[in-house]
Design a protein around this motif. Sequence first.
Motif, PDB file in Angstrom:
ATOM      1  N   TRP A  47       0.810  -1.227   0.000  1.00  0.00           N
ATOM      2  CA  TRP A  47       0.000   0.000   0.000  1.00  0.00           C
ATOM      3  C   TRP A  47       0.838   1.270   0.000  1.00  0.00           C
ATOM      4  O   TRP A  47       0.343   2.339  -0.297  1.00  0.00           O
ATOM      5  N   ARG A  53      -4.624   7.330  -3.530  1.00  0.00           N
ATOM      6  CA  ARG A  53      -6.079   7.125  -3.551  1.00  0.00           C
ATOM      7  C   ARG A  53      -6.460   5.644  -3.478  1.00  0.00           C
ATOM      8  O   ARG A  53      -7.602   5.310  -3.217  1.00  0.00           O
ATOM      9  N   GLN A  54      -5.509   4.744  -3.717  1.00  0.00           N
ATOM     10  CA  GLN A  54      -5.784   3.314  -3.668  1.00  0.00           C
ATOM     11  C   GLN A  54      -5.220   2.630  -2.431  1.00  0.00           C
ATOM     12  O   GLN A  54      -5.539   1.478  -2.169  1.00  0.00           O
ATOM     13  N   CYS A  83     -10.802  -0.834 -13.030  1.00  0.00           N
ATOM     14  CA  CYS A  83     -10.294  -0.174 -11.832  1.00  0.00           C
ATOM     15  C   CYS A  83     -10.171  -1.165 -10.686  1.00  0.00           C
ATOM     16  O   CYS A  83     -10.832  -2.187 -10.662  1.00  0.00           O
ATOM     17  N   LEU A  84      -9.297  -0.837  -9.744  1.00  0.00           N
ATOM     18  CA  LEU A  84      -9.104  -1.652  -8.551  1.00  0.00           C
ATOM     19  C   LEU A  84     -10.328  -1.563  -7.658  1.00  0.00           C
ATOM     20  O   LEU A  84     -10.786  -2.523  -7.095  1.00  0.00           O
ATOM     21  N   TRP A  85     -10.877  -0.367  -7.562  1.00  0.00           N
ATOM     22  CA  TRP A  85     -12.023  -0.147  -6.693  1.00  0.00           C
ATOM     23  C   TRP A  85     -12.734   1.103  -7.160  1.00  0.00           C
ATOM     24  O   TRP A  85     -12.127   2.046  -7.614  1.00  0.00           O
TER      25      TRP A  85
END
Length: 88
Positions: A47, A53-54, A83-85
């Motif tokens: 992370w 933002r992710q 997108c991841l989320w």
Amino acid sequence: MDFSDDLLRRAEPSALHYPDGIIRSLNDAMAKALDRPAAQSVGSYIWELVPARQSSVVKRIVAYANKQQLAMRVLELPRPGRCLWSPS
């Protein structure tokens, strides 16, 4: 050769990580997505390397994997255009 080697051969950016989120290994696509050499990424928290933002989403994914006691911990980023989320 173990199963983790196969996971890192995927076209999608993929990283194997320890339960605490520290990167164990990653493929070339992930190194490119993170915009840093693989050697500089191994040993870092995943992370810390993704866009700000992710990072909270990645932390939640790692926490969920730990809660479920998943044996294989692989974070795979989506291909371009996905997108991841995304907030609902």
